[in-house]
Design an enzyme around this catalytic site. Structure first.
Site, PDB file in Angstrom:
ATOM      1  CG  ASP A  48      -1.904   1.163   1.232  1.00  0.00           C
ATOM      2  OD1 ASP A  48      -2.425   1.498   0.154  1.00  0.00           O
ATOM      3  OD2 ASP A  48      -2.153   1.745   2.298  1.00  0.00           O
ATOM      4  CB  SER A  49       0.308   4.718  -1.042  1.00  0.00           C
ATOM      5  OG  SER A  49      -0.969   4.918  -0.467  1.00  0.00           O
ATOM      6  CB  CYS A  74      -2.713   0.941  -2.822  1.00  0.00           C
ATOM      7  SG  CYS A  74      -2.668   2.678  -3.336  1.00  0.00           S
ATOM      8  CD  GLU A  91      -3.779   9.129   7.335  1.00  0.00           C
ATOM      9  OE1 GLU A  91      -3.173  10.211   7.493  1.00  0.00           O
ATOM     10  OE2 GLU A  91      -3.556   8.354   6.388  1.00  0.00           O
ATOM     11  CB  CYS A 104     -10.776   4.574   0.577  1.00  0.00           C
ATOM     12  SG  CYS A 104      -9.324   5.239   1.448  1.00  0.00           S
ATOM     13  CG  HIS A 151      -7.446   5.549   5.375  1.00  0.00           C
ATOM     14  ND1 HIS A 151      -6.550   5.146   4.413  1.00  0.00           N
ATOM     15  CD2 HIS A 151      -6.733   6.283   6.269  1.00  0.00           C
ATOM     16  CE1 HIS A 151      -5.346   5.626   4.704  1.00  0.00           C
ATOM     17  NE2 HIS A 151      -5.426   6.312   5.821  1.00  0.00           N
TER      18      HIS A 151
END
Length: 271
Positions: A11-12, A74, A152, A187, A189
Site C-alpha cells: 500500500d502507499s 491500494c 488518521e 478506500c 481507510h
C-alpha cells in the site's frame, strides 16, 4: 524461506493494513510481508507513470522477502498500475477494486446500482465504475476527501464525523434515481468508519448493505492461494516494512490492523 505460503501486501501507507487484517482472518495458514510506501504518499497526487514505477519496485521488494503472491492493497495503485503490471509480474497479483465490485454485484439485482465511496484519485480513475460495469452493475462514484484525515486523526466516531458522512451520503444518493443495491467502501481507510456509516445509511436510506473491499479482496486471495486457507494452529509471522516514518507507521498502524506492531523495517524503493 518459510514452508508456509508467504503473501506480500503493498500500500502507499498504512491504510492497507485493513486488508491485511482481513487476510489474516481468511488465510490463517499463510505468513505475511507488508510494505507501506510512506515516503511517497499520497499516491493520488502522483502521475500514473510514477505510481506504476513505485508499485513495480514494491512487488519485487516483497518477492525478495519470499512473497509468492502480492496483494495490491491500494485503490489508486490497483486502478492505475495493476493493469499494466499484471502480465509481467513474477508472482500472481490481486487488487482491491475488482473483488469489491464483484462482491457488490453478487448481492445486487440485475441492473442494480452501487454507490462507491472513495478518494478523489480513485473516483477520477473511474476504475470502480468500469469494474462494476464488467460485473453487470451500474455505479455512482462519490469522492469523500475528508474521510482519510478523519480516520488518521482517530475521529472514527462522534458527531462531526457523522455529520460529514451524512453530507457525503446524501450527495451520493442524489446522483442516482433509485435506491442503491449496495454501498462499496472504495478506500482502505474506510472500513474503520463502517459502524458509523452503517448508522448513517440506515437513517437516510434504510437497509442498504455495505461492501468492504478489504474483505472481498481477502476472499479472492483465498481462491488464488487455497493452501493458505487451512488454520494450522500456528500464529502467522508478519514482517513490516516502510519507506519512511517507521515510528509513525508503528504508532498509527495498530488501529488499522487491530493488533500491535512491534517492529517496522525501513526499505528504499528509489534505488
Amino acid at each position: 524461506m518459510s514452508e508456509r505460503p508467504v503473501i506480500g501486501v503493498f500500500d502507499s501507507g498504512f491504510g492497507g493494513l485493513t486488508v491485511l487484517r482481513e487476510l489474516l482472518k481468511h488465510l490463517p495458514g499463510a505468513d505475511f510481508v507488508y510494505l507501506g510506501d510512506t515516503a511517497h504518499l499520497p499516491y493520488g497526487s502522483k502521475s500514473q507513470a510514477m505510481i506504476t514505477r513505485y508499485t513495480h519496485a514494491a512487488i519485487f521488494e516483497l518477492v525478495s522477502h519470499g512473497a509468492q503472491l502480492v496483494v495490491i492493497a491500494c485503490n489508486t495503485a490497483s486502478a492505475l498500475a495493476l493493469p499494466s503490471l499484471q502480465a509481467s509480474a513474477p508472482v500472481p497479483l490481486v487488487g482491491v477494486i475488482g473483488p469489491g465490485a464483484e462482491a457488490a454485484a453478487a448481492i445486487a439485482p440485475a441492473g442494480g446500482t452501487a454507490v462507491v465511496l472513495a478518494t478523489e484519485a480513485t473516483v477520477a480513475s473511474h476504475a470502480y465504475a468500469q469494474a462494476c460495469a464488467a460485473a453487470g452493475l451500474s455505479a455512482v462514484e462519490k469522492a469523500c476527501p475528508l474521510f482519510v484525515p478523519l480516520v488518521e486523526e482517530g475521529w472514527i466516531d462522534g458527531s462531526i464525523t457523522e455529520q460529514i458522512a451524512e453530507v457525503y451520503l446524501r450527495e451520493a444518493l442524489s446522483l442516482t434515481e433509485e435506491m442503491p443495491a449496495a454501498i462499496v467502501l472504495g478506500c482502505t481507510h474506510y472500513p474503520l468508519l463502517r459502524p458509523l456509516l452503517g448508522r448513517v445509511v440506515e437513517r437516510i436510506a434504510g437497509n442498504v448493505p455495505i461492501v468492504d473491499s478489504a474483505e472481498a479482496t481477502a476472499r479472492r486471495t483465498a481462491l488464488v492461494l487455497p493452501d493458505a486457507v487451512a488454520d494450522t494452529g500456528v500464529e502467522p509471522a508478519i514482517r513490516f516494512f516502510a519507506t519512511d516514518s517507521a515510528a509513525k507507521f508503528a504508532r498509527l498502524g495498530p488501529s488499522f490492523l487491530g493488533r500491535a506492531i512491534e517492529h517496522v523495517e525501513t526499505v528504499d524503493l528509489d534505488g
